[in-house]
Design an enzyme around this catalytic site. Structure first.
Site, PDB file in Angstrom:
ATOM      1  CE1 TYR A 179      -3.654  -2.199  -0.407  1.00  0.00           C
ATOM      2  CE2 TYR A 179      -2.895  -3.299   1.567  1.00  0.00           C
ATOM      3  CZ  TYR A 179      -3.786  -3.418   0.508  1.00  0.00           C
ATOM      4  OH  TYR A 179      -4.592  -4.475   0.166  1.00  0.00           O
ATOM      5  N   GLY A 319      -4.090 -14.141  12.594  1.00  0.00           N
ATOM      6  CA  GLY A 319      -5.057 -13.365  11.707  1.00  0.00           C
ATOM      7  C   GLY A 319      -6.175 -14.276  11.359  1.00  0.00           C
TER       8      GLY A 319
HETATM    9  C1  PHB Z   1      -7.097  -7.118   1.530  1.00  0.00           C
HETATM   10  O1  PHB Z   1      -8.094  -6.321   1.342  1.00  0.00           O
HETATM   11  O2  PHB Z   1      -7.061  -7.952   0.717  1.00  0.00           O
HETATM   12  C2  PHB Z   1      -6.012  -6.720   2.387  1.00  0.00           C
HETATM   13  C3  PHB Z   1      -6.166  -5.557   3.066  1.00  0.00           C
HETATM   14  C4  PHB Z   1      -4.982  -5.133   3.729  1.00  0.00           C
HETATM   15  C5  PHB Z   1      -3.745  -5.783   3.675  1.00  0.00           C
HETATM   16  C6  PHB Z   1      -3.902  -6.942   3.192  1.00  0.00           C
HETATM   17  C7  PHB Z   1      -4.841  -7.387   2.299  1.00  0.00           C
HETATM   18  O3  PHB Z   1      -2.954  -5.247   4.497  1.00  0.00           O
END
Ligand code: PHB
Length: 362
Positions: A179, A319
Site C-alpha cells: 500500500y 489473523g
Molecule cells: C485485503 O483487503 O485483501 C487486504 C487489506 C489489507 C492488507 C492486506 C490485504 O494489508
C-alpha cells in the site's frame, strides 16, 4: 522466561497477554463507510485477545481501495468506532486502529469524483480490487507531487487524532503489503526524483515523517507500525535490497519510542518461509528496535509458544485463526481444537462467517 499468556506493557498500553488479533479486512462497513452494529459485536467477541488491531481503515476518502472498508475521517465514522471501542473495553480488551492509505491499489469508482488513485509513481500494477461491480483491475495512478505531501501527512495526523477521539488505545500505521507507504519505500515501485525518491533515506522519508507526526499528535507510546519486507502482494516486487532498506527504516524508527513494531514474515497470506525465497534476517532488525516486537504470518500454537519463550518476539499476531475462533486465547491456552474458517465469507456479506463462529463455551 516469558509466556504467550503473560501480561505485557507496550508503550503506554497494558495488555493481558501477548496474543494479538491481526488487522483483517472484512468489507462490512455500513453507509458512510462506518462500522455498524455487527462490527461492534465482532470485535466484542474477540476482546480476550491481549490486543486487537482493528482492520485497516482509510485516513481520507482518497485512501480507500476496496468496497465497504471503514474510514476514520468523518464524525460519523468516529461515532461508529466509539461503539466498537466501548464494547471491547467493557469486555476487558485493548484495541488500536490500523491507519491505511492504499495508494495505487484502488479503483476510480471508489474515489471522490472518479479521481485517479495516487502513489509514488504513475505505473499501474497488474493487481485487482473489489468495487461495486465486483473484482476489477486497479486504475492507473497519478504520482503525487512533492507539494501534496504535507497535506497527506496532515491526513494521517488527523486520522490518529480521530482514532483517539473514538476511544482507541492507539494506532498502527500500515506500511506493509504494497500500500501507499510501501509504494514509497521500495525502489521496485518508487521512480521519483526529489526528496521522496532515489536513495533509501529519501524513499523512507514519507514513512518517517508520518510516524513523527503521529507520535507528536497522540504520543509514541500509543503508536505502532507494520512492515512486510518480503511480501510481493498486489504485483509489487521486492526492493532491490530489502535488508538494507528495512534496516535503515528500523534504525530510524528506533529513537521515536514507539509502542511496537509489527512485522509480517514471508509472503502475506502465504508462507512465512517461502520455498526458494531470498533469505531475510528479521532477527537483525529486532536487535535494533527497543520497543515491543510483534510477528505475524501463519504461526502455529507451538511456534508461537516457542517464539515468545525464546525471546524472539514479544507478541504474536494471528489473523485467520481469529476470524473463526473468537475465543482463540482460551483455545490456545487449553490446546483445544480450532474452528475451520469459511473462506467464502471473508470479504463482505452479513453475519454469517463474521459473528456466528462458536466459542468452546457454546
Ligand atoms: C485485503 O483487503 O485483501 C487486504 C487489506 C489489507 C492488507 C492486506 C490485504 O494489508
Amino acid at each position: 522466561m516469558s509466556s504467550l499468556f503473560d501480561p505485557i506493557k507496550i508503550g503506554d498500553i497494558a495488555l493481558a497477554n501477548r496474543i494479538v488479533m491481526a488487522p483483517l479486512t472484512r468489507n462490512r462497513a455500513i453507509e458512510g463507510n462506518r462500522p455498524g452494529p455487527m462490527t461492534v459485536e465482532y470485535y466484542r467477541q474477540r476482546a480476550s485477545a491481549g490486543l486487537i488491531i482493528a482492520e485497516a481503515s482509510q485516513i481520507s476518502p482518497m485512501a480507500q481501495g476496496y468496497l465497504d472498508t471503514p474510514g476514520i475521517y468523518s464524525p460519523e465514522q468516529v461515532a461508529g468506532w466509539r461503539q466498537v471501542t466501548d464494547a471491547v473495553h467493557a469486555a476487558g480488551g485493548k484495541i488500536v486502529l490500523q491507519l491505511w492509505h492504499v495508494g495505487r491499489i484502488s479503483h476510480s469508482s471508489l474515489l471522490p469524483d472518479g479521481a485517479a488513485p495516487v502513489s509514488s509513481t504513475s505505473k499501474r500494477p497488474e493487481a485487482m480490487t473489489f468495487t461495486r461491480e465486483g473484482f476489477s483491475p486497479v486504475s492507473t495512478p497519478r504520482a503525487l507531487r512533492d507539494d501534496e505531501i504535507p497535506s497527506l501527512i496532515d491526513d494521517y495526523r488527523r486520522a490518529a487524532r480521530n482514532a483517539i477521539a473514538a476511544g482507541f488505545d492507539g494506532v498502527e500505521v500500515h506500511s506493509a503489503n504494497s500500500y501507499l507507504l510501501d509504494q514509497f519505500l521500495r525502489d521496485s515501485v518508487n521512480d521519483r526524483n526529489g526528496p521522496y525518491g532515489g536513495s533509501i533515506a529519501n524513499r523512507a522519508r514519507l514513512l518517517l515523517e508520518v510516524m513523527q507526526a503521529i507520535a507528536d499528535e497522540i504520543g509514541a507510546g500509543r503508536t505502532g507500525v507494520r512492515l512486510s519486507p518480503m511480501t510481493t502482494f498486489s504485483d509489487t516486487p521486492l526492493d532491490s535490497d530489502p535488508q538494507a532498506l528495512f534496516s535503515y527504516v528500523v534504525d530510524q524508527l528506533a529513537p521515536l519510542g514507539l509502542a511496537y513494531l509489527h512485522v509480517i514474515e514471508g509472503e502475506t497470506g502465504g508462507a512465512r518461509i517461502p520455498p526458494n525465497a531470498k533469505p531475510f534476517d528479521y532477527e537483525a532488525l529486532h536487535q535494533h528496535f527497543p520497543g515491543a516486537w510483534m510477528v505475524n504470518n501463519g504461526f502455529s500454537r507451538g511456534e508461537a509458544l516457542e517464539t515468545v519463550a525464546a525471546g524472539k518476539a514479544d507478541l504474536i499476531a494471528f489473523g485467520r485463526p481469529f476470524i473463526s475462533n473468537p475465543d482463540l486465547v482460551r483455545r490456545l491456552r487449553d490446546d483445544a481444537p480450532l474452528n475451520e474458517m469459511q473462506a467464502d465469507k471473508l470479504y463482505g456479506g452479513g453475519a454469517e462467517g463474521y459473528i456466528d463462529y462458536p466459542t468452546l463455551a457454546d
